[in-house]
Motif scaffolding. Structure first.
Motif, mmCIF file in Angstrom:
data_model
loop_
_atom_site.group_PDB
_atom_site.id
_atom_site.type_symbol
_atom_site.label_atom_id
_atom_site.label_comp_id
_atom_site.label_asym_id
_atom_site.label_seq_id
_atom_site.Cartn_x
_atom_site.Cartn_y
_atom_site.Cartn_z
ATOM 1 N N LEU A 31 12.764 26.045 26.340
ATOM 2 C CA LEU A 31 13.479 26.352 25.100
ATOM 3 C C LEU A 31 14.001 25.091 24.425
ATOM 4 O O LEU A 31 13.839 24.916 23.220
ATOM 5 C CB LEU A 31 14.647 27.299 25.397
ATOM 6 C CG LEU A 31 14.273 28.702 25.877
ATOM 7 C CD1 LEU A 31 15.513 29.457 26.340
ATOM 8 C CD2 LEU A 31 13.555 29.481 24.796
ATOM 9 N N THR A 32 14.632 24.229 25.181
ATOM 10 C CA THR A 32 15.304 23.069 24.590
ATOM 11 C C THR A 32 14.377 21.894 24.329
ATOM 12 O O THR A 32 14.662 21.050 23.475
ATOM 13 C CB THR A 32 16.443 22.600 25.508
ATOM 14 O OG1 THR A 32 15.896 22.191 26.779
ATOM 15 C CG2 THR A 32 17.459 23.717 25.733
ATOM 16 N N GLU A 33 13.251 21.807 25.058
ATOM 17 C CA GLU A 33 12.334 20.676 24.918
ATOM 18 C C GLU A 33 10.896 21.156 24.765
ATOM 19 O O GLU A 33 9.961 20.507 25.216
ATOM 20 C CB GLU A 33 12.451 19.747 26.128
ATOM 21 C CG GLU A 33 13.858 19.197 26.361
ATOM 22 C CD GLU A 33 13.961 18.407 27.647
ATOM 23 O OE1 GLU A 33 12.920 17.913 28.130
ATOM 24 O OE2 GLU A 33 15.078 18.294 28.184
ATOM 25 N N ASN A 34 10.728 22.272 24.116
ATOM 26 C CA ASN A 34 9.397 22.857 23.974
ATOM 27 C C ASN A 34 8.447 21.919 23.238
ATOM 28 O O ASN A 34 8.859 21.174 22.337
ATOM 29 C CB ASN A 34 9.488 24.187 23.224
ATOM 30 C CG ASN A 34 8.230 25.011 23.348
ATOM 31 O OD1 ASN A 34 7.281 24.836 22.588
ATOM 32 N ND2 ASN A 34 8.212 25.908 24.323
ATOM 33 N N ALA A 35 7.175 21.944 23.628
ATOM 34 C CA ALA A 35 6.175 21.060 23.010
ATOM 35 C C ALA A 35 6.042 21.289 21.512
ATOM 36 O O ALA A 35 5.622 20.388 20.776
ATOM 37 C CB ALA A 35 4.823 21.261 23.685
ATOM 38 N N LEU A 36 6.421 22.456 21.031
ATOM 39 C CA LEU A 36 6.349 22.726 19.604
ATOM 40 C C LEU A 36 7.201 21.737 18.817
ATOM 41 O O LEU A 36 6.837 21.327 17.718
ATOM 42 C CB LEU A 36 6.824 24.152 19.312
ATOM 43 C CG LEU A 36 6.865 24.584 17.843
ATOM 44 C CD1 LEU A 36 5.477 24.551 17.221
ATOM 45 C CD2 LEU A 36 7.476 25.978 17.706
ATOM 46 N N TYR A 37 8.335 21.325 19.401
ATOM 47 C CA TYR A 37 9.253 20.439 18.693
ATOM 48 C C TYR A 37 8.716 19.018 18.540
ATOM 49 O O TYR A 37 9.197 18.264 17.699
ATOM 50 C CB TYR A 37 10.605 20.396 19.406
ATOM 51 C CG TYR A 37 11.202 21.740 19.716
ATOM 52 C CD1 TYR A 37 11.090 22.810 18.824
ATOM 53 C CD2 TYR A 37 11.888 21.967 20.906
ATOM 54 C CE1 TYR A 37 11.630 24.051 19.111
ATOM 55 C CE2 TYR A 37 12.438 23.201 21.202
ATOM 56 C CZ TYR A 37 12.306 24.243 20.311
ATOM 57 O OH TYR A 37 12.841 25.472 20.604
ATOM 58 N N SER A 38 7.767 18.649 19.364
ATOM 59 C CA SER A 38 7.195 17.302 19.271
ATOM 60 C C SER A 38 5.794 17.320 18.660
ATOM 61 O O SER A 38 5.056 16.350 18.766
ATOM 62 C CB SER A 38 7.139 16.655 20.668
ATOM 63 O OG SER A 38 6.386 17.439 21.566
ATOM 64 N N SER A 39 5.453 18.423 18.000
ATOM 65 C CA SER A 39 4.105 18.566 17.440
ATOM 66 C C SER A 39 3.951 17.922 16.075
ATOM 67 O O SER A 39 2.853 17.829 15.543
ATOM 68 C CB SER A 39 3.732 20.051 17.351
ATOM 69 O OG SER A 39 4.620 20.751 16.494
ATOM 70 N N ALA A 81 -4.342 20.563 16.426
ATOM 71 C CA ALA A 81 -4.122 19.117 16.345
ATOM 72 C C ALA A 81 -3.138 18.642 17.399
ATOM 73 O O ALA A 81 -3.253 17.530 17.927
ATOM 74 C CB ALA A 81 -3.616 18.747 14.954
ATOM 75 N N ALA A 82 -2.165 19.484 17.734
ATOM 76 C CA ALA A 82 -1.161 19.142 18.736
ATOM 77 C C ALA A 82 -1.591 19.525 20.146
ATOM 78 O O ALA A 82 -0.833 19.345 21.096
ATOM 79 C CB ALA A 82 0.160 19.832 18.396
ATOM 80 N N GLU A 83 -2.811 20.073 20.254
ATOM 81 C CA GLU A 83 -3.352 20.508 21.548
ATOM 82 C C GLU A 83 -2.470 21.567 22.200
ATOM 83 O O GLU A 83 -2.253 21.573 23.418
ATOM 84 C CB GLU A 83 -3.566 19.316 22.486
ATOM 85 C CG GLU A 83 -4.580 18.307 21.954
ATOM 86 C CD GLU A 83 -4.862 17.170 22.922
ATOM 87 O OE1 GLU A 83 -4.116 17.023 23.910
ATOM 88 O OE2 GLU A 83 -5.833 16.434 22.691
ATOM 89 N N LEU A 84 -1.985 22.475 21.358
ATOM 90 C CA LEU A 84 -1.224 23.621 21.836
ATOM 91 C C LEU A 84 -2.135 24.850 21.808
ATOM 92 O O LEU A 84 -2.999 24.966 20.931
ATOM 93 C CB LEU A 84 -0.014 23.874 20.943
ATOM 94 C CG LEU A 84 1.084 22.804 20.956
ATOM 95 C CD1 LEU A 84 2.123 23.102 19.879
ATOM 96 C CD2 LEU A 84 1.749 22.734 22.325
ATOM 97 N N PRO A 85 -1.976 25.770 22.729
ATOM 98 C CA PRO A 85 -2.834 26.966 22.742
ATOM 99 C C PRO A 85 -2.587 27.820 21.514
ATOM 100 O O PRO A 85 -1.440 28.031 21.107
ATOM 101 C CB PRO A 85 -2.401 27.695 24.027
ATOM 102 C CG PRO A 85 -1.002 27.209 24.285
ATOM 103 C CD PRO A 85 -0.982 25.784 23.819
ATOM 104 N N PHE A 86 -3.671 28.301 20.907
ATOM 105 C CA PHE A 86 -3.524 29.106 19.701
ATOM 106 C C PHE A 86 -4.469 30.290 19.722
ATOM 107 O O PHE A 86 -5.606 30.207 20.187
ATOM 108 C CB PHE A 86 -3.799 28.276 18.447
ATOM 109 C CG PHE A 86 -3.636 29.063 17.171
ATOM 110 C CD1 PHE A 86 -2.379 29.342 16.680
ATOM 111 C CD2 PHE A 86 -4.751 29.550 16.490
ATOM 112 C CE1 PHE A 86 -2.215 30.086 15.517
ATOM 113 C CE2 PHE A 86 -4.603 30.293 15.336
ATOM 114 C CZ PHE A 86 -3.329 30.564 14.841
ATOM 115 N N GLY A 87 -4.001 31.385 19.202
ATOM 116 C CA GLY A 87 -4.814 32.565 18.992
ATOM 117 C C GLY A 87 -4.187 33.371 17.868
ATOM 118 O O GLY A 87 -2.957 33.461 17.779
#
Length: 259
Positions: A31-39, A81-87
């Motif tokens: 929650l506090t350091e989720n990869a979304l925040y550094s995308s 682009a951020a190499e996060l899983p997407f669907g």
């Protein structure tokens, strides 16, 4: 089961998501350091708003479907682009909500509602008379973005971490729910910023959305799960101003920021 509610325009919505939460205050890095925040910032993309008119249900349906495609394109490119899983999520636009949705009983007294089913990754929008009567401002665009943000939470693990977060009492649970809902407001603001130049809208339209949001929020006597209208407007404006999901980290914000 923990039930999370979100609100959009004049309708309320239940998000039925299962789970149980890390020590309070929140310390879970999901929650506090989720990869979304550094995308990084959400790149500008084109999104031509489909035509829409009051009390025209067909156009409202097409509008929502068109905005959903814009959300797919914008967030899909960002996640890849951020190499996060997407669907992509599924989308259902209904005139009347079913008696049960995603295994849970639906409050059918509401005229217009938003629901997200995590299990099937489905966004459901019930379009009632209250939404149909005033559709030409940015509220429906924002509402669709808010609902889509719940799907992003499902993809990034934020929703599961929220579901798993411990709480000592209802006040703590409600604050965690507000943090999640206000984050969705903020992420919708990020999206609106990314497509703003292609919408053909005026500054007055944006100011009107903020005015509508300031008048929304938790109803008197009801659980405080949405946040004050001023909080909703502030987080939406923050997302729009920065265009960056990093600004939407409500989990490290002070309690006053998520009141």
């Amino acid at each position: 089961m923990r039930i999370r509610m979100i609100i959009a325009m004049t309708g309320a919505a239940g998000l039925f998501l299962t789970g149980t939460a890390n020590a309070y205050p929140i310390e879970d890095p999901a929650l506090t350091e989720n990869a979304l925040y550094s995308s990084g910032e959400l790149a500008a993309t084109k999104c031509a708003e489909p035509p829409i008119r009051n009390n025209n249900r067909t156009l409202v349906r097409r509008y929502i479907a068109g905005v959903a495609k814009c959300l797919d394109a914008s967030w899909g490119a960002h996640f890849r682009a951020a190499e996060l899983p997407f669907g992509k999520p599924r989308l259902q636009v209904l005139n009347k909500a079913p008696a049960r949705y995603c295994g849970e009983k639906v409050d059918r007294k509401e005229d217009s509602q938003l629901y997200y089913c995590s299990r099937s990754r489905t966004m459901m929008m019930q379009i009632g008379r209250d939404w149909l009567s005033d559709v030409e401002d940015l509220s429906l665009l924002h509402a669709t973005g808010v609902l889509y943000a719940t799907h992003l939470g499902r993809l990034t693990g934020i929703e599961k971490a929220y579901q798993d977060a411990p709480y000592a009492n209802n006040n703590e649970l409600n604050e965690q729910t507000r943090r999640t809902n206000l984050q969705d407001d903020c992420l919708s603001g990020v999206f609106i910023r990314s497509v703003w130049s292609s919408l053909g809208r005026k500054t007055g339209d944006w100011n009107e959305l903020l005015r509508v949001l300031r008048k929304s929020g938790d109803a008197k006597g009801q659980p405080r799960v949405y946040g004050k209208g001023t909080s909703r407007a502030a987080w939406t404006k923050l997302g729009y101003t920065t265009g960056d999901p990093a600004s939407c980290n409500t989990w490290t914000a002070t309690p006053a920021k998520v009141a």
